[in-house]
Every structure is written in C-alpha cells, then in structure tokens.
Design a protein around this motif. Structure first.
Motif, PDB file in Angstrom:
ATOM      1  N   LEU A  29       0.813  -1.213   0.000  1.00  0.00           N
ATOM      2  CA  LEU A  29       0.000   0.000   0.000  1.00  0.00           C
ATOM      3  C   LEU A  29       0.847   1.263   0.000  1.00  0.00           C
ATOM      4  N   GLY A  30       2.129   1.128   0.302  1.00  0.00           N
ATOM      5  CA  GLY A  30       3.039   2.252   0.218  1.00  0.00           C
ATOM      6  C   GLY A  30       2.891   3.271   1.331  1.00  0.00           C
ATOM      7  N   LEU A  31       2.381   2.835   2.483  1.00  0.00           N
ATOM      8  CA  LEU A  31       2.189   3.744   3.607  1.00  0.00           C
ATOM      9  C   LEU A  31       3.034   3.340   4.811  1.00  0.00           C
ATOM     10  N   GLY A  32       4.050   2.579   4.554  1.00  0.00           N
ATOM     11  CA  GLY A  32       4.945   2.201   5.644  1.00  0.00           C
ATOM     12  C   GLY A  32       4.605   0.864   6.257  1.00  0.00           C
ATOM     13  N   GLU A  33       5.147   0.630   7.443  1.00  0.00           N
ATOM     14  CA  GLU A  33       5.049  -0.674   8.091  1.00  0.00           C
ATOM     15  C   GLU A  33       3.621  -0.991   8.520  1.00  0.00           C
ATOM     16  N   PRO A  34       3.113  -2.184   8.161  1.00  0.00           N
ATOM     17  CA  PRO A  34       1.799  -2.606   8.651  1.00  0.00           C
ATOM     18  C   PRO A  34       1.925  -3.057  10.111  1.00  0.00           C
ATOM     19  N   HIS A  35       0.885  -2.783  10.901  1.00  0.00           N
ATOM     20  CA  HIS A  35       0.892  -3.133  12.313  1.00  0.00           C
ATOM     21  C   HIS A  35      -0.214  -4.152  12.562  1.00  0.00           C
ATOM     22  N   ALA A  36       0.181  -5.381  12.806  1.00  0.00           N
ATOM     23  CA  ALA A  36      -0.777  -6.469  12.995  1.00  0.00           C
ATOM     24  C   ALA A  36      -1.322  -6.433  14.418  1.00  0.00           C
ATOM     25  N   ILE A  37      -2.649  -6.422  14.539  1.00  0.00           N
ATOM     26  CA  ILE A  37      -3.290  -6.406  15.853  1.00  0.00           C
ATOM     27  C   ILE A  37      -4.535  -7.278  15.833  1.00  0.00           C
ATOM     28  N   SER A  38      -5.117  -7.443  16.995  1.00  0.00           N
ATOM     29  CA  SER A  38      -6.464  -7.994  17.110  1.00  0.00           C
ATOM     30  C   SER A  38      -7.250  -7.035  17.999  1.00  0.00           C
ATOM     31  N   ALA A  39      -8.117  -6.242  17.371  1.00  0.00           N
ATOM     32  CA  ALA A  39      -8.917  -5.289  18.141  1.00  0.00           C
ATOM     33  C   ALA A  39      -9.862  -6.017  19.083  1.00  0.00           C
ATOM     34  N   LEU A  40     -10.316  -7.189  18.652  1.00  0.00           N
ATOM     35  CA  LEU A  40     -11.262  -7.950  19.471  1.00  0.00           C
ATOM     36  C   LEU A  40     -10.624  -8.403  20.773  1.00  0.00           C
ATOM     37  N   HIS A  41      -9.391  -8.907  20.692  1.00  0.00           N
ATOM     38  CA  HIS A  41      -8.708  -9.441  21.871  1.00  0.00           C
ATOM     39  C   HIS A  41      -7.721  -8.455  22.486  1.00  0.00           C
ATOM     40  N   GLY A  42      -7.482  -7.333  21.806  1.00  0.00           N
ATOM     41  CA  GLY A  42      -6.564  -6.339  22.342  1.00  0.00           C
ATOM     42  C   GLY A  42      -5.097  -6.643  22.093  1.00  0.00           C
ATOM     43  N   THR A  43      -4.817  -7.635  21.276  1.00  0.00           N
ATOM     44  CA  THR A  43      -3.430  -8.027  21.019  1.00  0.00           C
ATOM     45  C   THR A  43      -2.660  -6.907  20.323  1.00  0.00           C
ATOM     46  N   ASP A  44      -1.574  -6.473  20.949  1.00  0.00           N
ATOM     47  CA  ASP A  44      -0.655  -5.465  20.400  1.00  0.00           C
ATOM     48  C   ASP A  44      -1.295  -4.098  20.176  1.00  0.00           C
ATOM     49  N   THR A  45      -2.483  -3.857  20.748  1.00  0.00           N
ATOM     50  CA  THR A  45      -3.068  -2.521  20.613  1.00  0.00           C
ATOM     51  C   THR A  45      -2.287  -1.501  21.447  1.00  0.00           C
ATOM     52  N   GLY A  46      -1.654  -1.952  22.522  1.00  0.00           N
ATOM     53  CA  GLY A  46      -0.834  -1.053  23.323  1.00  0.00           C
ATOM     54  C   GLY A  46       0.352  -0.520  22.539  1.00  0.00           C
ATOM     55  N   ASP A  47       1.012  -1.407  21.794  1.00  0.00           N
ATOM     56  CA  ASP A  47       2.136  -0.974  20.956  1.00  0.00           C
ATOM     57  C   ASP A  47       1.664   0.009  19.886  1.00  0.00           C
ATOM     58  N   LEU A  48       0.466  -0.262  19.338  1.00  0.00           N
ATOM     59  CA  LEU A  48      -0.090   0.641  18.329  1.00  0.00           C
ATOM     60  C   LEU A  48      -0.342   2.025  18.927  1.00  0.00           C
ATOM     61  N   LEU A  49      -0.871   2.069  20.136  1.00  0.00           N
ATOM     62  CA  LEU A  49      -1.145   3.342  20.787  1.00  0.00           C
ATOM     63  C   LEU A  49       0.146   4.104  21.102  1.00  0.00           C
ATOM     64  N   ASP A  50       1.196   3.373  21.465  1.00  0.00           N
ATOM     65  CA  ASP A  50       2.492   4.022  21.693  1.00  0.00           C
ATOM     66  C   ASP A  50       2.942   4.767  20.443  1.00  0.00           C
ATOM     67  N   LEU A  51       2.833   4.093  19.296  1.00  0.00           N
ATOM     68  CA  LEU A  51       3.237   4.708  18.033  1.00  0.00           C
ATOM     69  C   LEU A  51       2.320   5.881  17.664  1.00  0.00           C
ATOM     70  N   LEU A  52       1.036   5.699  17.925  1.00  0.00           N
ATOM     71  CA  LEU A  52       0.070   6.733  17.588  1.00  0.00           C
ATOM     72  C   LEU A  52       0.345   8.011  18.379  1.00  0.00           C
ATOM     73  N   VAL A  53       0.477   7.891  19.682  1.00  0.00           N
ATOM     74  CA  VAL A  53       0.694   9.065  20.530  1.00  0.00           C
ATOM     75  C   VAL A  53       2.027   9.735  20.193  1.00  0.00           C
ATOM     76  N   ALA A  54       3.029   8.928  19.870  1.00  0.00           N
ATOM     77  CA  ALA A  54       4.331   9.491  19.512  1.00  0.00           C
ATOM     78  C   ALA A  54       4.268  10.305  18.223  1.00  0.00           C
ATOM     79  N   SER A  55       3.272  10.040  17.384  1.00  0.00           N
ATOM     80  CA  SER A  55       3.156  10.755  16.111  1.00  0.00           C
ATOM     81  C   SER A  55       2.483  12.115  16.256  1.00  0.00           C
TER      82      SER A  55
END
Length: 455
Positions: A155-181
């Motif tokens: 898609l040309g938008l950088g690194e994909p971030h694999a998560i499971s919104a249903l189970h919360g898997t790796d959503t914390g790491d996603l939020l770290d990146l989001l807030v840092a942006s």
C-alpha cells in the motif's frame, strides 16, 4: 489547548468499530443518570500515556446503499464512497489509523484509500508527513495471519501493524506509536472569547454568522451541508475581540450523506471543543429533534456554556401561545440542560439577532464567576435544612463543607463523610440550590465530592 483528532478509516467489516471501542473503552465517561446525553457513538475521547485525544469512527459505508442492492466490495460506487471518507480524513484529522483486514488481505478499496491518503499527505520541513498514517492490519489472532500482514507493505504507507482489536493483542504498541506521532502540545495563543455556532445542516448557522459579522463571510445556501469547514471570523463588539466559529452541520449518523458530509462532523466537534460558548441553533420550522438533543449532550460532555437559538422564527405560523409551547417542548427535550437560555430569532430578517451577542457574553461572564467559600457553605447548610441528605444502609450523608476550586466551568469540591452516600438526585438538588443563589445562566456546574473524616 486542542486535543488531537484520530480518524479511523477503512472499508466496512474490517473492525473499525471494534477498535474504536477498544481505544475509548473504560476511559469513555458515560453519565448514565443524566437523561438525553446518549448519542450515536461517532466520536469519543481517549487517553494514552498521559496524552488525551479524540477518536472519530467513520462507521464504514452502508452496504445497503440507501436501501438499494448491496454494493460489492469491488463496485465503483463503493470505492468512490470510501475515497470520499479518506479524502476528508486526510484533510482534517491529526492522525489516521487506516484499518485493513488481515483475513481478507489487500483489496481494491484498500488500494484506492491508500492512494488518496498518500496524495493528500503534506511533507513537513523535517521530512515527516502530516497527517501521520498507521496501517493497521486487524483480525490477526493467529501467527499465520501476523506473518502474512507483510503483504500490506504494497500500500506504500509504511510498516503494517498487525493487531487484534477484538482481543486487544498489540493494541498497546499501536497506541504508543500513535501518541508518539502527535505534534507537541502547545498552549492556545488565541485569548479571544470563542463562540461556536453549531447545529444540524440548514439550520441557518452561516446566515447568523453573516449577520453578526456584518458582512457576507460565509456562503449562505438552502442546500443542507454547504459549509464544510469550521470558519473563524474575528469581530469587535463593545471593545472586545470575539472569534465566531461557523461549523458544518451535524446530522444524525444514519442520515449523513455519503461523501464529504460524512466527515463534516469532525470539524464541528473540534469547534465545540475550542469554544467558550456554543450557540446551538434549532430550526423552528422542523422543531427540536433527537439530533438536536444529541448535539446538546455533546456540548454538555465538553462542559461548554451554551445558548439555544430557535432560528427561522419568522417562518412559523404563530398565535399567543406558540412561543410558550415551543419553550415547553425544548425544556422537556433538553431537561438535562434546563439552565440554558432560549432566544427566538430569525437570522434571515434580523429579528432579535442583536440580542445574541449580549446573551452569549453574559453566559461567558457567568462561566468565569467565582463564589466565596462562606457563601457556598451558607448555601449547603440551607440546602440540608430544606431537604435531608440521603441515607443508605443506616448511614446518612453528612456534608462537612464546600469550596469552589475553579471556573470555566464553575467547579465545586464538597467534602463529605462518604462520597458513596451522595446520590445523583441529591447532587442535582445541590446544583439547583447553587443556581438559585447565583444563576450561572447557560453554564454547566461541576460538583465533585471528596471523603474526609469528621472532626
């Protein structure tokens, strides 16, 4: 200080709403005891690592397409509607979470959205891009899907971030990146009194802005949704500099037109957050609607002062009781904001428009008011004499003393023997007694209880 707005973009059924609920989750403050504040959950607030931000869910595109045959994922109409969403998100959001489906893989709509987002990103002097876009590959509950998430690099938008919104898997790491942006938070430099004009489309907001500003500042059109931007206009009024914010109309989520208006609500929410006083415009020709109450509830959630303007009063057939009937209906539907003043106007003819600014400034003045501790405690003593404090399991609430701890909005700290004994109805009773002594017209009052041992 304005909070960053994060937009969730993507086609239907990729898990945007699930991720929305995950992000706002337990941090979403819902006042269950306050009637009328429940709204379609299009926007909510969240916080991560001490940084507050707003989250807006596009809700996807209606697969029934207004009652017509369902749109296939690859259909041209379907892709065009998603492209509109992506376009407005790219223009107005501070950060974008582009949600995709790890189970389905990359689809044509995903590629179309990615192209729109890339095209409308702006490059900063440091080489970064605004708004930042994080590609989120949802539904990656197992290792196989997580390993396959790499295909979204195309898609040309950088690194994909694999998560499971249903189970919360790796959503914390996603939020770290989001807030840092997010950009560094900077204090608001504009110290003018900010007055936002909000309401449903075609309620007459732009006409009122033009009357107040004394010039044709905003386009006036009978077509709902003409205004797409939140337009700031500074005016001088009796020696004060005021900033008027006209906004795109807010329409009930199920009625939002496909296309640009689907995201016009984002700008309106931002305007309410920035405002000191909000002018909520109601169309007298249609009467107050559930959506008007929803907007009022959002204003209350943001603790903003408010004036209700019933516009197009010239177009209503009236008798001696019409205004009273309208007032009773509005008071009933907005019973959770019974302190808000009403003004019946016509932005088209100018009827009572000259009363708008004096009333808005009075509400702003009340928002800044402070009561002395002695006066507050006199009110609390008289309130307890008039109505006994509630009891529970043989224990009675005892109010020790109270004080006002801040203004904007007026906030009172009341020390009691046990905060759990403070019932919502008694809290409302105390608020009304405070208003009896000092009106706080148009301004919400926040009461906080704190436990303290009796001497």
């Amino acid at each position: 200080m304005s909070k960053p707005i994060v937009a969730l973009v993507g086609r239907p059924n990729v898990g945007k709403s699930t991720l929305f609920n995950r992000l706002v989750g337990e941090r979403l403050a819902i006042v269950d005891d306050t009637p009328g504040t429940t709204r379609d959950r299009l926007y909510a607030e969240s916080e991560w690592n001490g940084r507050a931000f707003g989250v807006i869910d596009t809700g996807g595109i209606d697969p029934t397409h207004g009652g017509k045959a369902p749109l296939s994922i690859g259909s041209a109409d379907f892709i065009e509607e998603i492209k509109f969403q992506a376009l407005i998100a790219a223009q107005d959001a501070d950060a974008i979470l582009f949600i995709t489906d790890g189970e389905a893989g990359v689809t044509p709509p995903d590629r179309e959205v990615a192209e729109i987002l890339r095209r409308h990103q702006k490059k900063n002097p440091d080489g970064s891009f605004r708004p930042p876009i994080l590609v989120v590959v949802n539904k990656c509950e197992n290792l196989e899907r997580r390993d396959a998430a790499g295909e979204f690099y195309e898609l040309g938008l950088g690194e994909p971030h694999a998560i499971s919104a249903l189970h919360g898997t790796d959503t914390g790491d996603l939020l770290d990146l989001l807030v840092a942006s997010f950009p560094e938070a900077e204090p608001e430099e504009d110290e003018t009194i900010k007055i936002a004009i909000v309401g449903k489309p075609n309620a007459g907001k732009s006409s009122l802005l033009n009357k107040l500003a004394g010039k044709e500042r905003a386009i006036v059109s009978p077509i709902p949704g003409t205004t797409r931007d939140a337009v700031d206009t500074q005016i001088q009024y009796e020696g004060l500099t005021l900033t008027l914010i006209d906004t795109a109309g807010i329409r009930r989520r199920g009625k939002i037109e496909h296309g640009v208006e689907q995201y016009s609500v984002l700008r309106s929410f931002k305007a309410i957050e920035r405002a000191d006083v909000v002018l909520l415009m109601i169309d007298a020709t249609t009467g107050i609607t559930a959506q008007d109450a929803h907007i009022a509830g959002f204003i209350l959630d943001e603790w903003k002062s408010c004036v209700v303007l019933v516009n197009k009063w010239d177009a209503v057939e009236k008798d001696n009781e019409t205004m009273e009937q309208f007032t009773r209906q509005i008071r009933s539907d907005l019973n959770f904001m019974d302190y808000v003043p009403l003004l019946f106007i016509s932005a088209k003819t100018g009827q009572r428009v000259n009363d708008v600014m004096p009333l808005a400034l009075r509400v702003q003045e009340e928002r800044l008011a402070r009561l002395s501790t002695s006066k507050i405690n006199k009110i609390l003593i008289e309130a307890q004499d008039a109505q006994s404090a509630p009891t529970h399991a043989g224990r009675q609430l005892k109010i020790l003393y109270g004080t006002q701890v801040r203004s904007e909005p007026p906030t009172f700290m009341i020390y009691v023997n046990d905060p759990k004994l403070m019932h919502f109805s008694y809290m409302r009773f105390l608020e009304n007694r405070i208003r009896d002594e000092y009106g706080f017209v148009g301004t919400p009052i926040r009461i906080v209880t704190k436990g303290r041992r009796e001497k």
